[in-house]
Design a protein around this motif. Structure first.
Motif, PDB file in Angstrom:
ATOM      1  N   VAL A   1      43.781  53.926  -2.727  1.00 50.08           N
ATOM      2  CA  VAL A   1      44.861  52.883  -2.772  1.00 50.08           C
ATOM      3  C   VAL A   1      45.967  53.794  -1.921  1.00 50.08           C
ATOM      4  CG1 VAL A   1      46.967  52.315  -4.245  1.00 50.08           C
ATOM      5  CG2 VAL A   1      44.333  52.348  -5.326  1.00 50.08           C
ATOM      6  N   MET A   2      46.692  52.760  -0.952  1.00 48.70           N
ATOM      7  CA  MET A   2      47.636  53.455  -0.135  1.00 48.70           C
ATOM      8  C   MET A   2      48.774  53.947  -0.805  1.00 48.70           C
ATOM      9  SD  MET A   2      49.368  51.549   3.091  1.00 48.70           S
ATOM     10  CE  MET A   2      50.273  52.730   4.520  1.00 48.70           C
ATOM     11  N   PRO A   3      49.297  55.094  -0.756  1.00 48.11           N
ATOM     12  CA  PRO A   3      50.463  55.518  -1.608  1.00 48.11           C
ATOM     13  C   PRO A   3      51.837  54.739  -1.127  1.00 48.11           C
ATOM     14  CG  PRO A   3      49.325  57.371  -0.718  1.00 48.11           C
ATOM     15  CD  PRO A   3      48.809  56.203  -0.150  1.00 48.11           C
TER      16      PRO A   3
ATOM     17  N   ASN B   1      47.297  47.778   9.680  1.00 50.34           N
ATOM     18  CA  ASN B   1      45.778  47.794   9.433  1.00 50.34           C
ATOM     19  C   ASN B   1      45.512  48.843   8.584  1.00 50.34           C
ATOM     20  OD1 ASN B   1      45.022  45.111  10.972  1.00 50.34           O
ATOM     21  ND2 ASN B   1      45.381  46.342  12.821  1.00 50.34           N
ATOM     22  N   VAL B   2      45.216  48.532   7.485  1.00 52.93           N
ATOM     23  CA  VAL B   2      44.939  49.670   6.566  1.00 52.93           C
ATOM     24  C   VAL B   2      43.214  49.953   6.295  1.00 52.93           C
ATOM     25  CG1 VAL B   2      45.071  50.403   4.019  1.00 52.93           C
ATOM     26  CG2 VAL B   2      46.881  48.905   5.147  1.00 52.93           C
ATOM     27  N   SER B   3      43.152  51.085   7.157  1.00 50.60           N
ATOM     28  CA  SER B   3      41.608  51.406   7.231  1.00 50.60           C
ATOM     29  C   SER B   3      41.258  52.728   6.357  1.00 50.60           C
ATOM     30  CB  SER B   3      41.480  51.941   8.735  1.00 50.60           C
ATOM     31  OG  SER B   3      40.213  52.901   8.682  1.00 50.60           O
TER      32      SER B   3
ATOM     33  N   LEU C   1      52.607  54.326  11.241  1.00 53.25           N
ATOM     34  CA  LEU C   1      52.138  53.325  10.348  1.00 53.25           C
ATOM     35  C   LEU C   1      52.472  51.858  10.784  1.00 53.25           C
ATOM     36  CD1 LEU C   1      53.243  55.209   7.089  1.00 53.25           C
ATOM     37  CD2 LEU C   1      50.783  55.298   8.116  1.00 53.25           C
ATOM     38  N   VAL C   2      52.605  51.745  11.993  1.00 53.25           N
ATOM     39  CA  VAL C   2      52.962  50.133  12.371  1.00 53.25           C
ATOM     40  C   VAL C   2      51.925  50.254  13.769  1.00 53.25           C
ATOM     41  CG1 VAL C   2      54.524  48.588  13.493  1.00 53.25           C
ATOM     42  CG2 VAL C   2      55.211  50.044  11.712  1.00 53.25           C
ATOM     43  N   ASP C   3      51.173  49.063  13.754  1.00 49.02           N
ATOM     44  CA  ASP C   3      49.901  49.010  14.630  1.00 49.02           C
ATOM     45  C   ASP C   3      50.523  47.696  15.522  1.00 49.02           C
ATOM     46  OD1 ASP C   3      48.063  50.836  13.520  1.00 49.02           O
ATOM     47  OD2 ASP C   3      47.721  49.196  12.158  1.00 49.02           O
TER      48      ASP C   3
ATOM     49  N   GLY D   1      41.063  47.986   4.239  1.00 46.78           N
ATOM     50  CA  GLY D   1      40.659  46.861   4.797  1.00 46.78           C
ATOM     51  C   GLY D   1      41.726  45.724   4.630  1.00 46.78           C
ATOM     52  N   ASP D   2      42.833  46.070   4.000  1.00 50.18           N
ATOM     53  CA  ASP D   2      43.773  45.360   3.882  1.00 50.18           C
ATOM     54  C   ASP D   2      44.521  45.153   5.089  1.00 50.18           C
ATOM     55  OD1 ASP D   2      43.476  44.474   1.372  1.00 50.18           O
ATOM     56  OD2 ASP D   2      44.820  45.833   0.542  1.00 50.18           O
TER      57      ASP D   2
END
Length: 161
Positions: free
Chosen positions: A66-68, A49-51, A31-33, A113-114
């Motif tokens: 929504v991301m948990p 990057n949240v896809s 979860l880290v890009d 998209g966030d």
């Protein structure tokens, strides 16, 4: 101030290849890009990057993804692990365990998209426990914050010790 002093103050950046070298996590839980800034023994600023392609969005929630919150905290913990691993020697048998979360607060939803900016600051190290202040932001607004406690163990060691 010498040139070497100035270089030591320049924050380190890490691309996904170096992150994969340092963390044991892989898709779908990595979860880290990218690491934008890392100051050993002090702080890290990383990017997620949240896809919409993230597997958890299928069920959380189908009509309003929504991301948990637990995954936001996990991304912060992975950032803390990168900060820790930049500070001490480790190998592929070294694992990083979450041992506590205090004061977790969620203040903004994280959506597809966030770009989530993960800020983690080293607080202290005592008796094998690392403590950090962590904050996730989207567009400069705090999405989540918490105090994290983690430990480093070698595979095969009892995680309860």
């Amino acid at each position: 101030m010498s040139a070497s002093d100035n270089m030591s103050q320049t924050p380190i950046t890490l691309d996904i290849h170096k992150i994969l070298d340092l963390l044991p996590h892989r898709y779908p839980i990595l979860l880290v890009d990218r690491v934008l800034e890392l100051e050993p023994h002090k702080r890290i600023k990383a990017l997620k990057n949240v896809s919409i392609n993230e597997p958890f969005f299928q069920g959380h929630f189908p009509k309003r993804p929504v991301m948990p919150g637990v995954l936001i905290l996990e991304s912060l913990a992975q950032s803390a692990a990168l900060l820790t691993f930049a500070e001490e020697q480790h190998d592929e048998n070294t694992l990083y365990y979450f041992v506590g979360i205090d004061g977790a607060r969620f203040k903004r939803v994280v959506e597809p998209g966030d770009q989530m900016i993960l800020n983690v600051t080293f607080e202290r190290y005592m008796r094998g426990i690392w403590k950090f202040k962590a904050r996730a932001e989207v567009e400069g607004v705090v999405a989540a914050e918490a105090d994290l406690m983690c430990t480093v163990k070698r595979m095969g060691e009892d995680a309860q010790k």
